[in-house]
Design an enzyme around this catalytic site. Structure first.
Site, mmCIF file in Angstrom:
data_model
loop_
_atom_site.group_PDB
_atom_site.id
_atom_site.type_symbol
_atom_site.label_atom_id
_atom_site.label_comp_id
_atom_site.label_asym_id
_atom_site.label_seq_id
_atom_site.Cartn_x
_atom_site.Cartn_y
_atom_site.Cartn_z
ATOM 1 N N TYR A 197 -22.433 -47.946 -18.549
ATOM 2 C CA TYR A 197 -21.274 -47.117 -18.919
ATOM 3 C C TYR A 197 -20.240 -47.970 -19.652
ATOM 4 C CZ TYR A 197 -17.673 -43.549 -18.738
ATOM 5 O OH TYR A 197 -16.723 -42.632 -19.092
ATOM 6 N N HIS A 217 -20.631 -30.862 -19.818
ATOM 7 C CA HIS A 217 -20.669 -32.321 -19.767
ATOM 8 C C HIS A 217 -21.383 -32.748 -18.483
ATOM 9 C CE1 HIS A 217 -19.352 -36.015 -21.627
ATOM 10 N NE2 HIS A 217 -18.837 -36.447 -20.500
ATOM 11 N N SER A 257 -22.024 -39.872 -22.011
ATOM 12 C CA SER A 257 -20.611 -39.807 -22.395
ATOM 13 C C SER A 257 -20.211 -41.123 -23.066
ATOM 14 C CB SER A 257 -19.756 -39.497 -21.166
ATOM 15 O OG SER A 257 -18.475 -39.096 -21.530
ATOM 16 N N ASP A 292 -20.361 -28.149 -23.694
ATOM 17 C CA ASP A 292 -19.659 -29.412 -23.446
ATOM 18 C C ASP A 292 -18.369 -29.409 -24.255
ATOM 19 O OD1 ASP A 292 -18.735 -31.937 -22.990
ATOM 20 O OD2 ASP A 292 -20.621 -32.957 -23.424
#
Length: 686
Positions: free
Chosen positions: A453, A652, A533, A617
C-alpha cells in the site's frame, strides 16, 4: 490478443508550457453511452479469456468452501441488549443480532440481505442513543460512498421518520434522544459518481423535522475543502468536531453542550498535526495528538484553557507508534505498533500504566471499546493464519478468555509466518511479513503474491484473509512489506513516502521483490504484484518503472492519472500525500514521471495485467482504470494479456461477498494461468 478498439481524441492540456496529450479523456464521462459500450466490450473480452481457464470454477468453489464458516463480531452493550454481527458463511451481508443476556438467545435486529434483491445494498453504519431506545443506520447502495439514514425504535424496529438522503463520509452522533449530527455534501452537478465535491457540511438533525430544516453547524463555503467529522463524549457534554483539508492534519473544535450559550472553541486552528479527543473527565479533555510527537502522545487539558499551549502529557511519546486510544471501564487502552504488530497497554485516566494486555501472539488486536461503567470489554485478535477471534477481557484482573472462535476449513499449524528486514534502494531498512506453507522449497519457482500500500499514514498489520488461504494452500507465498508512506513507524515514516519522496514507496516495493528473488522464495516469472486504491497506484507505477520485475500485475481500483486525480469527487483531499500538477513545475514533472497512465511506453513488454475496478466507485473513479487499461493495451508488446474487469453495482471494494469471491477467484486464476501453474487443488480434481 485482439482488444476492443478504443478511439483516441486530440485532447491536450498544458502544464507550465508543456503540452500533455490525454487521448482517452472521453472515458472520464461515466454517464456517456460510449463509455458504457466500451466497458461492455472490455468485459466481454475479459470474461471470455477468464472462462477458458480450466480451473477457474474449481478455485471459485474452493473459496466458497473456505468462506462457509460462521463469523461473529465483538458484541457491544446498547441499552438492554448486546448487539453483534454474524454471518452464517456465504451470506452476502452480515446480519445484526441482539440478545438480552450475554449468553442469551439471539434475535435478528437488522438483516441487510433484505435491503436489496441482489444483496448489493449494505449496512454502512449503526448508531444508538445512549439509552438504546433509538438507532440510526446508514445504507450504501451498490458500494457507493453516498449514504441514506433510517431511524428506528429498537423495541419494535418501527421506522420513526422519513429517510435522510445524500449523506457522505459520516457517522451518526446522537444528542440525547432529540436528534443527531451528521456530515454531507450538496448534491453535485453532473455525475453523482465522479463530479467534484468540495463543501463538506456538518448538520444537526432534530428528530421529526424534515431534512431541509437541518441546522448547519460547521462547514460549507466559508470553510471549503474540508472533511468534517463529529462525535460526542460519552457523557454527551462535549461536541467534538474534526475538520481536515487532506488525509493528514486537522483542526479540532469542541463545544460544551451543557452551556446553553456555548459555541465551538478551537483547540487547534491549523492542519499541521493530527488530533482527536479520546474522552473527557468532567471539564478535563483527554486528547491524542502528534503535535511535538511524531509517534503520537496522549495529553490532557482543561476546557477553560483548551489551546495547545496548555496541553500536558498524560501518556508521553515512545519509540512505538500510538495507533489509537479507546476507553472502557474508565480505563485508557492504548494501541501501540511495534514493528507493524499490536501492543496494547492499559492506563488509568491519569496516565498511570496498569498492565500490558497479554495477546495470543504477534498480530493485530482491535476493539477495547466500551462504556465507562463496564467491568468487561471485548476485542478481536487476528494474524495471517489466525482467523479473527473475539476475546472477553476483564478490566480488573487483565484476564482474556475466548468468547467466539471461528472454525475455518484449514490447518493453521501447516503454515509459517516470518518477519524480515530488507534494505531499500537508499539503505533504509523495511520490514516485510512472508507467509507460506511449512516445508516450502526455496527454489525460486513458488508463485508469490507481493501485496503493498504505502500511503496516507495507513499501517498494514497482520490480518486473516480467508481468500488468501487458497493462494497459500496451493503452494503460494504471500509477502506484505511495510512500505514508507504508511504509518508503521509514525509520521516520519509517512512523510518519507509523500510528494517528491513518493518514489521511496516504489523503491521499497521493488526492493521487496528483489529480496524475495535473492532468498529464492520466487523469481520474476512467478511473481504477481497486488494492491488496491493507493496500492493500485503502487502496482501501476512499479510495473511501468520495472516491466521486467513481475510476470503478473493486479492493480485494483488504482489512482492511475496523477495529473487529474484531484478533479474527481473528493480527490483534492489527497494532495497532502501526492501534491498536484498545479503546485509547481517541479511537482508537475515529478508526478508525470511516475503517473501510471503517462509512464507507459509504446512497444514495451509489460506483465500480464488484470485491472479491476467497479462502476459505483466514487472514491477512486473507474476512469483511472479505464484510461490506464486503454493506454496499456495500446502500448503492450509481446504476448502478455492486458484485461480490465469492471464490477457492476460495486464500489471501492466489493459490495457483497459473492462479488468479492468472484473477483478474487479471477485474480488468482489469471495469475496462475500466466505463470504456467496448475494449482494443487485442480491437480487433485484431475
Amino acid at each position: 490478443m485482439t482488444y476492443p478498439e478504443t478511439k483516441k481524441t486530440d485532447t491536450v492540456d498544458t502544464y507550465f508550457g508543456e503540452p500533455v496529450s490525454d487521448p482517452y479523456r472521453w472515458l472520464e464521462d461515466d454517464t456517456a453511452r460510449a463509455t458504457a459500450d466500451w466497458v461492455k466490450d472490455q468485459n466481454k473480452i475479459t470474461f471470455g479469456y477468464l472462462e477458458q481457464i480450466p480451473y477457474r470454477e474449481t478455485i471459485k468453489e474452493r473459496l466458497k468452501q473456505l468462506y462457509n464458516y460462521e463469523r461473529l463480531g465483538a458484541p457491544s452493550r446498547e441499552g438492554d441488549y448486546y448487539y453483534f454481527s454474524k454471518n452464517t458463511g456465504l451470506q452476502n451481508q452480515s446480519v445484526v443480532y441482539r440478545k438480552k443476556e450475554e449468553h442469551g438467545t439471539p434475535e435478528v435486529f437488522l438483516d441487510p440481505n433484505t435491503f436489496s434483491h441482489d444483496g448489493t445494498t449494505s449496512l454502512a453504519g449503526l448508531s444508538f442513543t445512549k439509552d438504546g431506545s433509538l438507532a440510526a443506520y446508514l445504507l450504501s447502495e451498490g458500494g457507493s460512498d453516498w449514504r441514506k439514514a433510517i431511524v428506528i425504535r429498537t423495541q419494535d424496529k418501527t421506522v420513526v421518520e422519513d429517510t435522510l438522503v445524500d449523506l457522505k463520509f459520516t457517522g451518526i452522533s446522537w444528542k440525547g434522544n432529540e436528534g443527531f449530527y451528521y456530515s454531507s455534501y450538496d448534491k453535485p452537478v453532473g455525475s453523482e459518481m465522479s463530479s467534484k465535491t468540495q463543501h463538506h457540511k456538518l448538520f444537526y438533525h432534530k428528530l421529526g423535522t424534515p431534512q431541509r430544516e437541518d441546522v448547519l453547524i460547521f462547514g460549507g463555503e466559508k470553510t471549503p475543502r474540508r472533511y468534517i467529522f463529529a462525535g460526542l463524549t460519552e457523557d454527551e457534554r462535549f461536541l467534538v468536531v474534526n475538520a481536515a483539508n487532506s488525509t493528514t492534519g486537522n483542526e479540532l473544535y469542541v463545544q460544551d453542550l451543557h452551556n446553553p450559550h456555548g459555541k465551538l472553541v478551537a483547540l487547534a486552528d491549523n492542519f499541521d498535526n493530527n488530533h482527536s479527543v479520546v474522552d473527557n473527565d468532567g471539564s478535563r479533555l483527554i486528547i491524542r495528538t502528534n503535535l511535538k510527537a511524531p509517534n503520537n502522545r496522549v495529553v490532557e487539558v482543561d476546557f477553560a484553557n483548551p489551546t495547545a499551549a496548555h496541553w500536558k502529557d498524560l501518556i508521553p511519546e515512545t519509540e512505538n507508534v500510538i495507533q489509537g486510544v479507546s476507553i472502557a471501564g474508565k480505563k485508557l487502552f492504548v494501541d501501540y505498533l511495534k514493528d507493524a504488530s499490536t501492543l496494547i497497554r492499559q492506563f488509568d485516566y491519569h496516565g498511570k500504566p496498569e498492565r500490558d494486555v497479554v495477546l495470543p501472539g504477534i498480530g493485530t488486536a482491535s476493539g477495547f471499546d466500551g462504556k465507562i461503567k463496564d467491568s468487561d470489554v471485548y476485542y478481536t485478535f487476528t494474524s495471517f493464519t489466525y482467523p479473527a477471534t473475539v476475546f472477553k477481557f476483564n478490566i480488573a484482573s487483565g484476564a482474556s478468555t475466548v468468547y467466539e472462535r471461528p472454525k475455518v476449513d484449514f490447518d493453521p499449524e501447516a503454515y509459517e509466518t516470518k518477519q524480515v528486514f530488507y534494505s531499500s534502494k537508499d539503505g533504509t531498512k523495511v520490514p516485510m511479513f512472508i507467509v507460506y506453507k511449512k516445508g516450502l522449497v526455496l527454489n525460486g519457482k513458488n508463485p508469490t503474491l507481493l501485496y503493498g500500500y504505502g500511503g496516507f499514514d495507513v499501517s498494514l498489520t497482520p490480518n486473516f484473509n480467508t481468500s488468501r488461504i487458497v493462494w497459500l494452500e496451493n503452494g503460494g507465498v504471500f509477502a506484505q512489506p511495510n512500505l514508507r508512506g504508511g504509518g508503521e513507524y509514525g509520521e516520519r515514516w509517512h512523510l518519507a513516502g509523500t510528494k517528491q519522496k513518493k518514489q521511496n514507496v516504489f523503491d521499497d516495493f521493488i526492493a521487496a521483490a528483489e529480496y524475495l528473488f535473492k532468498e529464492k522464495y520466487t523469481s520474476s516469472h512467478y511473481l504477481a504484484l497486488s494492491g488496491g486504491s493507493n496500492g493500485g497506484l503502487l502496482v501501476g507505477a512499479t510495473m511501468t518503472q520495472r516491466p521486467d520485475l513481475a510476470k503478473v500485475a493486479l492493480p485494483d481500483v488504482g489512482v492511475m492519472d496523477m495529473l487529474r486525480y484531484h478533479v474527481f469527487t473528493a480527490g483534492a483531499g489527497w494532495a497532502y500525500d501526492y501534491g498536484t500538477a498545479q503546485d509547481s513545475k517541479e511537482m508537475f514533472e515529478y508526478l508525470k514521471r511516475y503517473s501510471p497512465v503517462h509512464a507507459l511506453k509504446t512497444g514495451t513488454a509489460y506483465p500480464a495485467t488484470l485491472v479491476t475496478t467497479a462502476d459505483h466507485d466514487d472514491r477512486v473513479v473507474p476512469a483511472h482504470s479505464f484510461k490506464f487499461a486503454a493506454t496499456l493495451q495500446a502500448s503492450q508488446a509481446g504476448s502478455n494479456p492486458v484485461l480490465i474487469r469492471v464490477n457492476t453495482k460495486s464500489g471501492h471494494g466489493a459490495s457483497n461477498l459473492s462479488k468479492a469471491i468472484e473477483t478474487v477467484a479471477d485474480q488468482y486464476t489469471f495469475a496462475w494461468y500466466n505463470m504456467g501453474i496448475v494449482p494443487a487443488v485442480e491437480k487433485k480434481r484431475m
